[in-house]
Design a protein around this motif. Structure first.
Motif, PDB file in Angstrom:
ATOM      1  N   THR A  88      -9.957 -58.227  39.083  1.00  0.00           N
ATOM      2  CA  THR A  88      -9.487 -58.941  40.423  1.00  0.00           C
ATOM      3  C   THR A  88      -8.230 -59.433  40.205  1.00  0.00           C
ATOM      4  O   THR A  88      -7.939 -60.109  38.991  1.00  0.00           O
ATOM      5  N   ARG A  89      -7.394 -59.509  41.281  1.00  0.00           N
ATOM      6  CA  ARG A  89      -5.966 -60.151  41.166  1.00  0.00           C
ATOM      7  C   ARG A  89      -5.863 -61.063  41.962  1.00  0.00           C
ATOM      8  O   ARG A  89      -6.407 -61.157  43.101  1.00  0.00           O
ATOM      9  N   SER A  90      -4.972 -61.922  41.894  1.00  0.00           N
ATOM     10  CA  SER A  90      -4.649 -62.908  42.694  1.00  0.00           C
ATOM     11  C   SER A  90      -3.035 -63.296  42.949  1.00  0.00           C
ATOM     12  O   SER A  90      -2.665 -63.294  41.519  1.00  0.00           O
ATOM     13  N   LEU A 147      -3.475 -60.396  37.421  1.00  0.00           N
ATOM     14  CA  LEU A 147      -4.908 -60.242  37.152  1.00  0.00           C
ATOM     15  C   LEU A 147      -5.951 -61.389  36.387  1.00  0.00           C
ATOM     16  O   LEU A 147      -5.310 -61.976  35.553  1.00  0.00           O
ATOM     17  N   ARG A 182     -12.101 -63.660  33.974  1.00  0.00           N
ATOM     18  CA  ARG A 182     -13.034 -64.566  34.206  1.00  0.00           C
ATOM     19  C   ARG A 182     -14.057 -64.598  33.098  1.00  0.00           C
ATOM     20  O   ARG A 182     -13.956 -63.804  32.244  1.00  0.00           O
ATOM     21  N   GLU A 199     -15.605 -61.715  30.945  1.00  0.00           N
ATOM     22  CA  GLU A 199     -14.885 -60.201  31.511  1.00  0.00           C
ATOM     23  C   GLU A 199     -14.069 -59.797  30.441  1.00  0.00           C
ATOM     24  O   GLU A 199     -13.243 -60.796  29.528  1.00  0.00           O
ATOM     25  N   THR A 214      -6.397 -51.128  33.713  1.00  0.00           N
ATOM     26  CA  THR A 214      -5.684 -51.647  34.508  1.00  0.00           C
ATOM     27  C   THR A 214      -4.439 -50.851  34.942  1.00  0.00           C
ATOM     28  O   THR A 214      -4.222 -51.009  36.293  1.00  0.00           O
ATOM     29  N   THR A 267     -11.143 -69.341  33.511  1.00  0.00           N
ATOM     30  CA  THR A 267     -10.697 -68.261  33.993  1.00  0.00           C
ATOM     31  C   THR A 267      -9.010 -68.231  33.490  1.00  0.00           C
ATOM     32  O   THR A 267      -8.400 -69.165  33.580  1.00  0.00           O
ATOM     33  N   GLN A 303      -5.265 -65.939  33.328  1.00  0.00           N
ATOM     34  CA  GLN A 303      -4.673 -64.809  34.465  1.00  0.00           C
ATOM     35  C   GLN A 303      -3.328 -64.410  33.639  1.00  0.00           C
ATOM     36  O   GLN A 303      -2.392 -65.221  33.060  1.00  0.00           O
TER      37      GLN A 303
END
Length: 278
Positions: free
Chosen positions: A41-43, A87, A90, A93, A100, A189, A191
Motif C-alpha cells: 500500500t502506498r500513500s 510505501l 504496517r 508486514e 516493490t 506504521t 513509510q
C-alpha cells in the motif's frame, strides 16, 4: 596448490544466465510458500514523524570511475525511487526491494550502470541500485525495524570522497533472488519517502509517533591492509542505541565485521590508512 574449480555460473555467459533464471524461479516459489505479508500500500500523504533521513550524492567523480555509468545510475535510482515513494509498512508486514520495484528493463527506461559479476565491475541494465539498497539499509539501521535479508558486497568500489562514512556502500541487490528485506515488528506504521533532485537522493523513513530512542553508527579500527596480492578495507561497525531523553547508552551492537576487497586502483589508498596484513 590445486587449482580451484569454477562454479557452474562462472564457466560462461550461458551458464550464468541459466543460474540467474534458476535463482529467480526458486525465489518465486519460496515467496508463494511464505507466510510473509508483503507491504504493497502506498500513500501520497507523509506520516507525521521522521524516524530517519539521509541525503546521498549519486554521482561519484574519482580517478578510474566511468562518469557515464554514474549518470546512468542516477537515472536508475530516480526510476526505482518513484516505485518506493509513499510505501507504507504496517505492523507485521515485510518490505521487499524487488517485489516493490520489479524488473529493471530498458523498456521501463533503465540504463546501463555498474553491476558486480564474478567479482568485477561491469555495465548492466539497471546497474547502481545497490546504492539505493544501501540508503534504505542505513535508514532501517536507524530505526527499530528488523532486517530479515541482507547481502553484503565490497564497500571499497571506488576511492572515498571526503570523510569516511560507515556503511556508505556495501548492500548488494540483484533481481530477484538477492533481495533486501525488512519486517515491521513494532506497533506503528512506517513509510518510505524518497525523491531524487539533481544528483542527490533524498530519503526518509517516516512513522506515526516518536521512537523514544536514537540510533547511530560508529566505526572502529578503520584501515586498509594488503593480503598477498590483494587489498582490503577492514573495520568493525557498531550500532549504538541511546535513550532520546537521557542520552543513556542502551545497546552497542556489532552489525558488520568488515573485510571488503578493494575494487579500485590500490595506489589510490591513502598511505596513512594502509597496513601490511600478511
Amino acid at each position: 596448490m590445486a587449482k580451484q574449480r569454477k562454479l557452474f555460473c562462472e564457466r560462461n555467459a550461458l551458464f550464468f544466465e541459466i543460474s540467474q533464471k534458476k535463482g529467480i524461479l526458486l525465489r518465486r516459489l519460496s515467496d508463494l510458500r511464505s507466510s510473509d505479508r508483503f507491504a504493497v500500500t502506498r500513500s501520497e500523504k507523509p506520516l507525521p514523524q521522521v524516524a530517519a533521513e539521509r541525503e546521498t550524492h549519486l554521482i561519484k567523480r574519482a580517478p578510474g570511475v566511468d562518469l557515464t555509468l554514474q549518470e546512468n545510475k542516477a537515472v536508475n535510482i530516480r526510476l526505482a525511487s518513484e516505485r518506493l515513494n509513499g510505501l507504507l509498512i504496517r505492523p507485521g508486514e515485510t518490505f521487499s526491494f524487488w517485489r516493490t520495484i520489479g524488473r529493471t528493463t530498458k523498456a521501463k527506461g533503465y540504463l546501463d550502470g555498474r553491476v558486480i559479476e564474478h567479482g568485477k565491475l561491469v555495465p548492466g541494465t539497471g546497474g547502481g541500485l545497490c546504492n539505493l539498497g544501501n540508503t534504505l539499509h542505513l535508514l532501517v539501521l536507524h530505526s527499530p525495524l528488523t532486517v530479515t535479508e541482507f547481502h553484503h558486497h565490497s564497500d571499497a568500489l571506488a576511492p572515498d570522497e571526503g570523510p569516511r562514512v560507515p556503511f556508505s556502500a556495501g548492500t548488494s541487490v540483484c533481481y530477484n533472488y538477492i533481495d533486501y528485506r525488512f519486517r515491521n515488528d513494532t506497533d506503528q506504521t512506517f513509510q518510505l519517502w524518497l525523491r531524487v533532485e539533481g544528483e542527490t537522493l533524498h530519503a526518509a523513513l517516516r512513522c506515526e509517533r516518536p521512537l523514544g530512542v536514537r540510533y547511530e553508527l560508529a566505526e572502529e579500527d578503520h584501515h586498509f591492509q594488503r593480503e598477498g596480492d590483494k587489498y582490503y578495507r577492514v573495520s568493525k561497525i557498531y550500532r549504538l542505541t541511546t535513550d532520546a531523553a537521557s542520552g543513556e547508552l542502551r545497546e552497542k551492537k556489532l552489525i558488520l565485521d568488515n573485510h571488503s576487497e578493494v575494487m579500485f586502483d590500490p595506489a589510490l589508498i591513502p598511505a596513512d590508512l594502509l597496513r601490511d596484513g600478511s
